[in-house]
Design a protein around this motif. Sequence first.
Motif, PDB file in Angstrom:
ATOM      1  N   MET A  58      22.147 -70.848 -43.173  1.00  0.00           N
ATOM      2  CA  MET A  58      22.311 -72.116 -43.453  1.00  0.00           C
ATOM      3  C   MET A  58      22.754 -73.049 -42.497  1.00  0.00           C
ATOM      4  O   MET A  58      24.061 -72.483 -41.958  1.00  0.00           O
ATOM      5  N   MET A  59      22.179 -73.921 -42.004  1.00  0.00           N
ATOM      6  CA  MET A  59      22.831 -74.903 -40.967  1.00  0.00           C
ATOM      7  C   MET A  59      23.487 -75.968 -41.589  1.00  0.00           C
ATOM      8  O   MET A  59      23.350 -76.518 -42.522  1.00  0.00           O
ATOM      9  N   ASP A  60      24.993 -75.924 -40.943  1.00  0.00           N
ATOM     10  CA  ASP A  60      25.830 -77.112 -41.321  1.00  0.00           C
ATOM     11  C   ASP A  60      26.254 -77.887 -40.246  1.00  0.00           C
ATOM     12  O   ASP A  60      26.928 -77.620 -39.291  1.00  0.00           O
ATOM     13  N   PHE A  61      25.768 -79.129 -40.346  1.00  0.00           N
ATOM     14  CA  PHE A  61      25.845 -79.988 -39.355  1.00  0.00           C
ATOM     15  C   PHE A  61      27.139 -80.729 -39.497  1.00  0.00           C
ATOM     16  O   PHE A  61      27.735 -81.480 -38.432  1.00  0.00           O
ATOM     17  N   PHE A  62      28.265 -80.177 -40.420  1.00  0.00           N
ATOM     18  CA  PHE A  62      29.291 -80.940 -40.587  1.00  0.00           C
ATOM     19  C   PHE A  62      30.334 -80.425 -39.417  1.00  0.00           C
ATOM     20  O   PHE A  62      31.276 -81.049 -38.869  1.00  0.00           O
ATOM     21  N   PHE A  63      29.852 -79.401 -38.724  1.00  0.00           N
ATOM     22  CA  PHE A  63      30.561 -78.580 -37.540  1.00  0.00           C
ATOM     23  C   PHE A  63      30.303 -79.787 -36.521  1.00  0.00           C
ATOM     24  O   PHE A  63      31.444 -79.771 -35.715  1.00  0.00           O
ATOM     25  N   VAL A  64      29.081 -80.345 -36.471  1.00  0.00           N
ATOM     26  CA  VAL A  64      28.726 -81.130 -35.246  1.00  0.00           C
ATOM     27  C   VAL A  64      29.759 -82.397 -35.561  1.00  0.00           C
ATOM     28  O   VAL A  64      30.069 -82.964 -34.231  1.00  0.00           O
ATOM     29  N   LEU A  65      29.779 -82.874 -36.613  1.00  0.00           N
ATOM     30  CA  LEU A  65      30.661 -84.149 -36.769  1.00  0.00           C
ATOM     31  C   LEU A  65      32.270 -83.764 -36.371  1.00  0.00           C
ATOM     32  O   LEU A  65      32.725 -84.787 -36.144  1.00  0.00           O
ATOM     33  N   LYS A  66      32.620 -82.531 -36.615  1.00  0.00           N
ATOM     34  CA  LYS A  66      34.316 -82.474 -36.117  1.00  0.00           C
ATOM     35  C   LYS A  66      34.451 -82.155 -34.724  1.00  0.00           C
ATOM     36  O   LYS A  66      35.483 -82.028 -34.154  1.00  0.00           O
ATOM     37  N   ALA A  67      33.150 -81.744 -34.139  1.00  0.00           N
ATOM     38  CA  ALA A  67      33.273 -81.175 -32.714  1.00  0.00           C
ATOM     39  C   ALA A  67      33.777 -82.432 -31.542  1.00  0.00           C
ATOM     40  O   ALA A  67      34.659 -82.027 -30.954  1.00  0.00           O
ATOM     41  N   PRO A  68      33.394 -83.638 -31.807  1.00  0.00           N
ATOM     42  CA  PRO A  68      33.876 -84.666 -30.919  1.00  0.00           C
ATOM     43  C   PRO A  68      35.255 -84.898 -31.039  1.00  0.00           C
ATOM     44  O   PRO A  68      36.084 -85.190 -30.142  1.00  0.00           O
ATOM     45  N   LEU A  69      35.935 -84.681 -32.428  1.00  0.00           N
ATOM     46  CA  LEU A  69      37.505 -84.840 -32.638  1.00  0.00           C
ATOM     47  C   LEU A  69      38.245 -83.821 -31.909  1.00  0.00           C
ATOM     48  O   LEU A  69      39.301 -84.074 -31.241  1.00  0.00           O
ATOM     49  N   ILE A  70      37.513 -82.781 -31.926  1.00  0.00           N
ATOM     50  CA  ILE A  70      38.158 -81.484 -31.108  1.00  0.00           C
ATOM     51  C   ILE A  70      37.989 -81.848 -29.480  1.00  0.00           C
ATOM     52  O   ILE A  70      38.832 -81.527 -29.075  1.00  0.00           O
ATOM     53  N   GLY A  71      37.094 -82.425 -29.099  1.00  0.00           N
ATOM     54  CA  GLY A  71      36.825 -82.691 -27.527  1.00  0.00           C
ATOM     55  C   GLY A  71      37.978 -83.812 -27.496  1.00  0.00           C
ATOM     56  O   GLY A  71      38.406 -83.933 -26.402  1.00  0.00           O
TER      57      GLY A  71
END
Length: 206
Positions: A1-14
């Motif tokens: 299952m694709m979870d785009f929530f990971f993509v939303l958190k990634a910029p904060l990690i960067g």
Amino acid sequence: MMDFFFVLKAPLIGLIAAIPVGPVAVMAVQKSISDGRKPGLSCGLGGTFVDTICATIAVFAISSLGDLIDRNAHLISLVGGILIIFLGIMMILSKIKENKEARRSHSYDPYNFIKAVAMGLGNPACPAVMLALFAGFNMDLSDQNALIHVLTVLGVAAGSATYWYFITRLIAHVGARFNMRVLLWINRIAGVAICIFGAVLLLKSF
């Protein structure tokens, strides 16, 4: 299952990964003050390139060792929390030395980018810190497909690049009023914030 929530958190990690002040940040600040925004940004983007490499390593490790990471989630949170707190303490206690030589060049040169990349890659702790940040944000990518992996790495890169774009623009605008003492206090405040994040990660491990 694709979870785009990971993509939303990634910029904060960067963004968080880009904040700690080291040789790359000092070089970017000095270039922004002495040479202008573009030379400073070229240094910052060198740091972004290193963060992107570290994010790729973290995503590969998580996706390849998903089961092992799941079984040792508490241990990873514990070690990650300690590592992040250590990073925060080092930021608080760090002393920033001004590189006088950086002020002598007034022309844009890709050498700024290359030098920043070399400085960033010279820090062996970068991949470990990135992995700890991924663990802190619960970035379990083991059951996600390649698209989410790629978008996550790009998100980290976007967060880091955005930070450098605005910080170098601000420093270039403020100019000489932005000195190393200001940078030192920003570093200390960011260090306290990172220590708090590490403490939260430690509490999660228990």
